[in-house]
Scaffold this active site. Structure first.
Site, PDB file in Angstrom:
ATOM      1  N   HIS A 174       0.603   2.071  16.774  1.00 13.01           N
ATOM      2  CA  HIS A 174      -0.523   1.806  15.860  1.00 13.01           C
ATOM      3  C   HIS A 174      -1.765   1.363  16.619  1.00 13.01           C
ATOM      4  O   HIS A 174      -2.660   0.744  16.061  1.00 13.01           O
ATOM      5  CB  HIS A 174      -0.187   0.730  14.812  1.00 13.01           C
ATOM      6  CG  HIS A 174       0.860   1.156  13.838  1.00 13.01           C
ATOM      7  ND1 HIS A 174       0.761   2.281  13.085  1.00 13.01           N
ATOM      8  CD2 HIS A 174       2.038   0.587  13.495  1.00 13.01           C
ATOM      9  CE1 HIS A 174       1.828   2.403  12.324  1.00 13.01           C
ATOM     10  NE2 HIS A 174       2.631   1.388  12.561  1.00 13.01           N
ATOM     11  N   GLU A 232       0.856  -1.182   0.000  1.00 12.20           N
ATOM     12  CA  GLU A 232       0.000   0.000   0.000  1.00 12.20           C
ATOM     13  C   GLU A 232       0.889   1.228   0.000  1.00 12.20           C
ATOM     14  O   GLU A 232       1.971   1.200   0.581  1.00 12.20           O
ATOM     15  CB  GLU A 232      -0.835   0.050   1.298  1.00 12.20           C
ATOM     16  CG  GLU A 232      -2.251  -0.385   1.112  1.00 12.20           C
ATOM     17  CD  GLU A 232      -3.047  -0.357   2.408  1.00 12.20           C
ATOM     18  OE1 GLU A 232      -2.653   0.348   3.353  1.00 12.20           O
ATOM     19  OE2 GLU A 232      -4.058  -1.055   2.460  1.00 12.20           O
ATOM     20  N   ARG A 291     -17.188  -6.635  14.566  1.00 14.80           N
ATOM     21  CA  ARG A 291     -17.534  -6.810  15.984  1.00 14.80           C
ATOM     22  C   ARG A 291     -17.840  -5.448  16.603  1.00 14.80           C
ATOM     23  O   ARG A 291     -17.690  -4.430  15.941  1.00 14.80           O
ATOM     24  CB  ARG A 291     -16.348  -7.406  16.719  1.00 14.80           C
ATOM     25  CG  ARG A 291     -15.106  -6.545  16.513  1.00 14.80           C
ATOM     26  CD  ARG A 291     -13.956  -6.883  17.389  1.00 14.80           C
ATOM     27  NE  ARG A 291     -12.690  -6.464  16.813  1.00 14.80           N
ATOM     28  CZ  ARG A 291     -12.172  -5.265  16.847  1.00 14.80           C
ATOM     29  NH1 ARG A 291     -12.832  -4.287  17.426  1.00 14.80           N
ATOM     30  NH2 ARG A 291     -11.012  -4.979  16.291  1.00 14.80           N
TER      31      ARG A 291
HETATM   32  P1  ADP Z   1      -4.732  -3.477  11.983  1.00 16.41           P
HETATM   33  O1  ADP Z   1      -5.640  -4.512  11.410  1.00 16.41           O
HETATM   34  O2  ADP Z   1      -3.444  -4.042  12.476  1.00 16.41           O
HETATM   35  O3  ADP Z   1      -5.419  -2.551  12.966  1.00 16.41           O
HETATM   36  P2  ADP Z   1      -4.973  -1.382   9.955  1.00 16.41           P
HETATM   37  O4  ADP Z   1      -4.930  -1.645   8.504  1.00 16.41           O
HETATM   38  O5  ADP Z   1      -6.314  -1.099  10.556  1.00 16.41           O
HETATM   39  O6  ADP Z   1      -4.282  -2.595  10.723  1.00 16.41           O
HETATM   40  O7  ADP Z   1      -4.001  -0.180  10.317  1.00 16.41           O
HETATM   41  C1  ADP Z   1      -3.695   0.182  11.644  1.00 16.41           C
HETATM   42  C2  ADP Z   1      -3.026   1.559  11.663  1.00 16.41           C
HETATM   43  O8  ADP Z   1      -1.832   1.542  10.863  1.00 16.41           O
HETATM   44  C3  ADP Z   1      -3.869   2.675  11.093  1.00 16.41           C
HETATM   45  O9  ADP Z   1      -4.733   3.227  12.060  1.00 16.41           O
HETATM   46  C4  ADP Z   1      -2.800   3.664  10.667  1.00 16.41           C
HETATM   47  O10 ADP Z   1      -2.317   4.362  11.813  1.00 16.41           O
HETATM   48  C5  ADP Z   1      -1.686   2.774  10.165  1.00 16.41           C
HETATM   49  N1  ADP Z   1      -1.778   2.533   8.682  1.00 16.41           N
HETATM   50  C6  ADP Z   1      -2.426   1.540   8.050  1.00 16.41           C
HETATM   51  N2  ADP Z   1      -2.327   1.641   6.716  1.00 16.41           N
HETATM   52  C7  ADP Z   1      -1.570   2.732   6.461  1.00 16.41           C
HETATM   53  C8  ADP Z   1      -1.079   3.385   5.266  1.00 16.41           C
HETATM   54  N3  ADP Z   1      -1.336   2.925   4.033  1.00 16.41           N
HETATM   55  N4  ADP Z   1      -0.328   4.496   5.428  1.00 16.41           N
HETATM   56  C9  ADP Z   1      -0.039   4.980   6.655  1.00 16.41           C
HETATM   57  N5  ADP Z   1      -0.446   4.422   7.809  1.00 16.41           N
HETATM   58  C10 ADP Z   1      -1.204   3.308   7.736  1.00 16.41           C
END
Ligand code: ADP
Length: 499
Positions: free
Chosen positions: A237, A202, A294
């Site tokens: 995160h 991504e 959920r």
């Molecule tokens: P998880 O399933 O581990 O929670 P997410 O896809 O929801 O993973 O992402 C968790 C966090 O990681 C997001 O809230 C953001 O802070 C960061 N993040 C995810 N994708 C990106 C991205 N493409 N660019 C920058 N930060 C990202």
């Protein structure tokens, strides 16, 4: 239409208690489960009946799906609510529950399965035109093709594990020279951590906000959105402060995000409560990240601004009832903030700080809600997530809600363990938070442990000043100041006299 009579909550702590409170209000009998570490927990005492599942580690207690189903059958339970974490997003468990003739309070196993894989989720929503972060929509199979794609997308990029979750399974790649090495590491990490080596690319959004939409669907196919939650204040995160509504979401953006979230839910025939997560860039363009199938930890802020009890709605939907309201019936009332009070030491990299809650006194007053699962004198066990409580406030505006939260934090008395209370206070008082101009990098940009000391010094000074005024008021008749003394001089004099 079916009416649930006895609900087992396959969880612990605050969320178990929160779910059972609503069940009780709905006239439903409750069954708690617990591990040996939680024998004296409030959720066990609150339930009509309680069953010990086994020793403290989750895989010998709260994760024993088959045992939970057996217990449910033996006790005449007709529905299981999984809460969040543990078995809540386990499609196989949801399927077994249903096969045992018990209602699973959540979406169908098929919805959980699709949305449990970030790649399957992206594919499911592809045809609906939902904006997505530029990158690959399939698992990386060969390095050269992936490298080419990364070049097109533009560095920095993020490598993500399709099965990842909880902020784990992500790697940032700054430039092409590190691509191959990072990719190989990401694949082997994903394989060992999640048993699935599928990774994808991504574009790494450098200044992102995390904004999510709460959705609610019924088994008849209707889906509504209950507006957004801003969850950008994160460490590792993971979220620590959430609010609704977001300071940057204008009505048109809210509508666009809400409608996109409804499409995501419809793409997997979703019913029950769910959350569609988006990442928002500096231009306020939003991109679909994933869907959580959920109830979320931060659901109370949505309840505060909409006046809806999400657990009640989950239960009604699980019973097969159609939603009792339409999108047009939903409005935002005021502003709500939630802070997560973790047993963690912000001075020591937010490492868990378990121990005994020597003092534990909750804040009170209008617009304050505390969702917790502990009492004074209890130990915070090492086996689970170290969250002690969620402190939630509601008020007429964002500014007022911030003020109310600061007051509530100051009234929250916890001793015996380090907590995130002081850290959250620091965030709430920070100009960048107050103005609404922040992103997920807030902690790394603005926070260092010495900030807590400065804050403490300021508090000490305020206390000292208040004390000085108090003493002055009590003694002013007996104190004499020469009429020609300078203001600063006289202040110094007062201080000298007082000390
Ligand atoms: P998880 O399933 O581990 O929670 P997410 O896809 O929801 O993973 O992402 C968790 C966090 O990681 C997001 O809230 C953001 O802070 C960061 N993040 C995810 N994708 C990106 C991205 N493409 N660019 C920058 N930060 C990202």
């Amino acid at each position: 239409m079916y009416k649930i009579k006895k609900l087992l909550v396959a969880n612990r702590g605050e969320i178990s208690l929160r779910i059972m409170r609503t069940a009780k209000e709905m006239g439903i009998k409750t069954v708690a489960v617990y591990s040996e570490a939680d024998r004296n927990s409030p959720h066990v005492k609150f339930a009509d009946e309680a069953v010990c599942l086994g020793p403290p580690p989750s895989n010998q207690s709260y994760l024993l799906g088959d045992k939970i189903i057996e217990v449910s059958k033996a006790m005449g339970v007709d529905a299981i609510h999984p809460g969040y974490g543990f078995l809540s997003e386990n499609a196989a468990f949801a399927k077994k529950v249903t096969e045992a003739g018990i209602i699973f309070v959540g979406p169908s196993p098929e919805s959980i399965e699709v949305m449990g894989s970030k790649l399957a989720a992206k594919n499911a929503v592809l045809k609906y035109g939902i904006p997505m972060v530029p990158g690959t929509d399939h698992a990386i199979s060969g390095i050269p093709a992936a490298k080419q794609k990364a070049k097109e997308v533009g560095y920095p990029i993020l490598i993500k594990a399709s099965a990842g979750g909880g902020g784990k399974g992500m790697r940032i790649v700054e430039d092409e020279s590190e691509f191959e090495e990072q990719m190989n590491r990401a694949i082997s990490e994903a394989q060992s951590a999640f048993g699935d080596g599928a990774v994808f690319i991504e574009k790494y959004i450098t200044s992102p906000r995390h904004i999510e939409i709460q959705v609610l669907g019924d088994q008849q196919g209707d889906v509504v959105y209950l507006f957004e939650r801003e969850c950008s204040i994160q460490r590792r995160h993971q979220k620590v402060i959430e609010e609704a509504p977001s300071a940057v979401v204008a009505p048109e953006m809210r509508k666009a995000m809400g409608e996109a979230a409804v499409l995501v839910a419809k793409a997997c025939n979703y019913y029950g409560a769910g959350t569609v997560e988006f990442i928002v860039d500096e231009n306020l363009d939003f991109y679909f990240l994933e869907m959580n199938t959920r109830l979320q930890v931060e659901h109370p802020v949505t309840e505060m601004i909409t006046g809806k009890d999400l657990v009640k709605e989950q239960i009604l939907v699980a019973e097969g009832k159609p939603l009792s309201f339409k999108q047009e019936d939903l409005t935002i009332n005021g502003h709500s903030l939630e802070i997560r009070v973790y047993a963690e030491d912000p001075r020591n990299n937010f490492l868990p700080d378990i121990g005994k809650l020597q003092t534990y006194i909750r804040p009170q007053g209008p617009g304050i809600r505390v969702d917790d699962g502990f009492e004074q004198g209890m130990d915070i066990p090492i086996y689970y997530d170290p969250m002690i409580a969620k402190l939630i406030v509601h008020d007429g505006s964002r500014d007022k809600a911030i003020q109310r939260m600061v007051r509530a934090i100051d009234d929250y008395q916890i001793t015996g363990i380090e907590t995130t209370l002081g850290f959250c206070r620091f965030v709430l008082e920070h100009q960048s938070f107050k103005s609404g101009d922040f992103d997920t990098k807030f902690v790394e940009k603005y926070f260092s442990p010495d900030k807590l000391d400065i804050q403490w010094k300021e508090e000490e000074l305020i206390l000292l000043a208040a004390l000085a005024v108090d003493i002055f008021e009590k003694n002013k008749s007996s104190l004499k100041v020469s009429p020609d003394s300078q203001l600063t001089g006289s202040k110094t004099n007062w201080k000298n006299r007082l000390i």
